[in-house]
Structure formats: C-alpha cells, structure tokens
Design a protein around this motif. Structure first.
Motif, mmCIF file in Angstrom:
data_model
loop_
_atom_site.group_PDB
_atom_site.id
_atom_site.type_symbol
_atom_site.label_atom_id
_atom_site.label_comp_id
_atom_site.label_asym_id
_atom_site.label_seq_id
_atom_site.Cartn_x
_atom_site.Cartn_y
_atom_site.Cartn_z
ATOM 1 N N LYS A 40 36.754 46.234 33.177
ATOM 2 C CA LYS A 40 38.055 46.111 33.695
ATOM 3 C C LYS A 40 38.115 45.293 34.977
ATOM 4 N N LYS A 41 37.347 45.391 35.812
ATOM 5 C CA LYS A 41 37.345 44.776 36.870
ATOM 6 C C LYS A 41 37.486 43.224 36.748
ATOM 7 N N ILE A 42 36.404 42.867 35.781
ATOM 8 C CA ILE A 42 36.125 41.458 35.426
ATOM 9 C C ILE A 42 37.503 40.900 35.089
ATOM 10 N N LEU A 43 38.310 41.699 34.404
ATOM 11 C CA LEU A 43 39.566 41.074 33.711
ATOM 12 C C LEU A 43 40.624 40.941 34.937
ATOM 13 N N MET A 44 40.479 41.780 35.878
ATOM 14 C CA MET A 44 41.498 41.796 36.978
ATOM 15 C C MET A 44 41.205 40.697 37.960
ATOM 16 N N SER A 45 40.019 40.296 38.192
ATOM 17 C CA SER A 45 39.493 39.550 39.325
ATOM 18 C C SER A 45 39.804 37.977 39.051
ATOM 19 N N GLY A 46 40.236 37.207 40.053
ATOM 20 C CA GLY A 46 40.453 35.876 39.919
ATOM 21 C C GLY A 46 41.802 35.787 39.604
ATOM 22 N N GLY A 47 42.761 36.480 39.583
ATOM 23 C CA GLY A 47 44.148 36.463 39.163
ATOM 24 C C GLY A 47 43.904 36.469 37.455
ATOM 25 N N GLY A 48 42.961 36.940 36.856
ATOM 26 C CA GLY A 48 42.884 37.134 35.446
ATOM 27 C C GLY A 48 41.893 35.999 34.850
ATOM 28 N N ARG A 49 41.302 35.026 35.694
ATOM 29 C CA ARG A 49 40.352 33.986 35.352
ATOM 30 C C ARG A 49 38.973 34.240 35.853
ATOM 31 N N CYS A 50 38.846 35.195 36.733
ATOM 32 C CA CYS A 50 37.690 35.770 37.444
ATOM 33 C C CYS A 50 36.684 34.341 37.853
ATOM 34 N N ASN A 51 36.331 34.600 39.009
ATOM 35 C CA ASN A 51 35.260 33.773 39.714
ATOM 36 C C ASN A 51 34.156 34.551 39.267
ATOM 37 N N PHE A 52 33.360 33.883 38.392
ATOM 38 C CA PHE A 52 32.308 34.371 37.789
ATOM 39 C C PHE A 52 31.134 33.900 38.363
ATOM 40 N N THR A 53 30.782 32.936 39.210
ATOM 41 C CA THR A 53 29.535 32.603 40.180
ATOM 42 C C THR A 53 30.028 31.513 41.037
ATOM 43 N N PHE A 102 35.678 29.400 38.082
ATOM 44 C CA PHE A 102 36.509 30.060 37.481
ATOM 45 C C PHE A 102 36.927 29.774 35.720
ATOM 46 N N CYS A 103 36.978 30.635 34.866
ATOM 47 C CA CYS A 103 37.294 30.448 33.630
ATOM 48 C C CYS A 103 38.725 29.431 33.553
ATOM 49 N N ASN A 104 38.745 28.476 32.801
ATOM 50 C CA ASN A 104 39.973 27.602 32.491
ATOM 51 C C ASN A 104 41.014 28.784 31.784
ATOM 52 N N ASP A 105 40.391 29.629 30.965
ATOM 53 C CA ASP A 105 41.461 30.187 30.087
ATOM 54 C C ASP A 105 41.649 31.778 30.671
ATOM 55 N N SER A 106 40.859 32.511 30.441
ATOM 56 C CA SER A 106 41.157 33.979 30.757
ATOM 57 C C SER A 106 39.562 34.548 30.982
ATOM 58 N N SER A 107 39.621 35.644 31.974
ATOM 59 C CA SER A 107 38.374 36.391 32.360
ATOM 60 C C SER A 107 37.862 37.249 31.080
#
Length: 185
Positions: A40-53, A102-107
């Motif tokens: 759930k937190k992954i889905l919310m992070s980075g405006g839905g695109r998540c800063n994964f590293t 960040f993901c181009n599409d979605s977290s």
C-alpha cells in the motif's frame, strides 16, 4: 499450529524483498500483513510512481551505529542490483533530481515485480492477518498468535515500517514488538 522457517511481518517493499531473498535461499517463508493487499505505501509513494531507488547510494547516506554493517549490506545488494531487477521485469523508469529513479507508468509495477519475485521463491502471502502477540521459544524460534491461528517459526522479520503513512494503515505494532525484545526505538 502452522510451522515454517521464516515469518516476515509486513508486506511492504522491505518485507516482500526480504521474503523473496529468504525463499530463494531455500527457506519456507510466510509474509503476514494486516492490510487487505500488499504494497500500500509503495502504491502511494512518489505520486503513484514511486521513487524506487537513487542512482547514488553510499554508506554515508545511512545513520547507523555500526557503519561496517551498512558497507557489508551494500556490497551484497546495492541500488544497481535493484535497478537490474527492475529492468529484468521490463519496468521503464526515469531519473529526476538528485538521482531519484521513478517508474514511468505506475508504482503498481514495482508491487507486481516484488510479488512475482515472492511467487517465484514460493513465498506464501497472507493478508488481513493481525498478529496479537509474539513469544520467544526457549529452544529457539518464535510463536505468533494471529487472528488466523498460531504460527511457529525459526526466524522472524519485523518489516512493518514506521508511522509515516497512517492513512495507509501504518501502526506502532513494529515499535511495540521491538520494545518487547529490548530493542531501542
């Protein structure tokens, strides 16, 4: 009573990553989470695109009383390893300021990647599971009392995160268990 090698409490990024790695090492792993779905937190992070590293991760980026631990951990698995994993799963990404990726599409893609890794490692995921208590066994291992029964395990990982996202269901559970075992918060 259900018996397993490893129980990971928390189906976020750290918990799923840990579970997959333990599963790949031949351990029987169950991930428990109180939420209705993982990440759930992954889905919310980075405006839905998540800063994964971040591109630049060094031991200096961590606050730790044992800097040798951070050095050792990053030598075993660093941001480049994770970026390679993201690329193997075909997830497109872009770089922002300070090397943030960040993901181009979605977290959702990161969550799917972590769940796929868990599936490949034969990790069992159990959501909507409340852990009421954790006890240490004298002979080693742990007993967990949950709303779905009792689980015995050799190793226990608390990957519950902090209280930064209460809207995503974050609780102080991990803090309470850590304190129970005398760990400083």
């Amino acid at each position: 009573m259900l018996k397993t090698d490893v129980v990971v409490i928390g189906a976020g990024a750290a918990g799923l990553m840990c579970a997959a790695q333990a599963g790949y090492r031949g351990r029987q792993v169950i991930v428990l989470d109180h939420a209705n779905k993982p990440g759930k937190k992954i889905l919310m992070s980075g405006g839905g695109r998540c800063n994964f590293t971040n591109r630049t991760v060094t031991p200096a980026n961590f606050v730790c009383s044992n800097p040798h631990f951070v050095i050792s951990a990053l030598k075993r698995f660093d941001q480049h390893d994770f970026i390679n994993q993201v690329e193997r799963h075909g997830i497109e990404y872009h770089e922002r300021e300070w090397g943030q990726l960040f993901c181009n599409d979605s977290s959702k893609l990161i969550v799917r990647m972590l769940l796929a890794e868990c599936e490949w490692a034969q990790v069992k995921l159990q959501t909507r599971t409340e852990v009421a208590g954790v006890k240490v066994l004298h002979e080693g291992g742990f007993i967990l009392d949950t709303n779905h029964g009792t689980i015995q395990c050799e190793s226990l990982v608390l990957a519950t995160g902090g209280l930064s996202f209460p809207n995503a269901g974050a609780t102080d559970f991990g803090y309470r268990i850590a304190q129970q075992f005398g760990l400083n918060i």
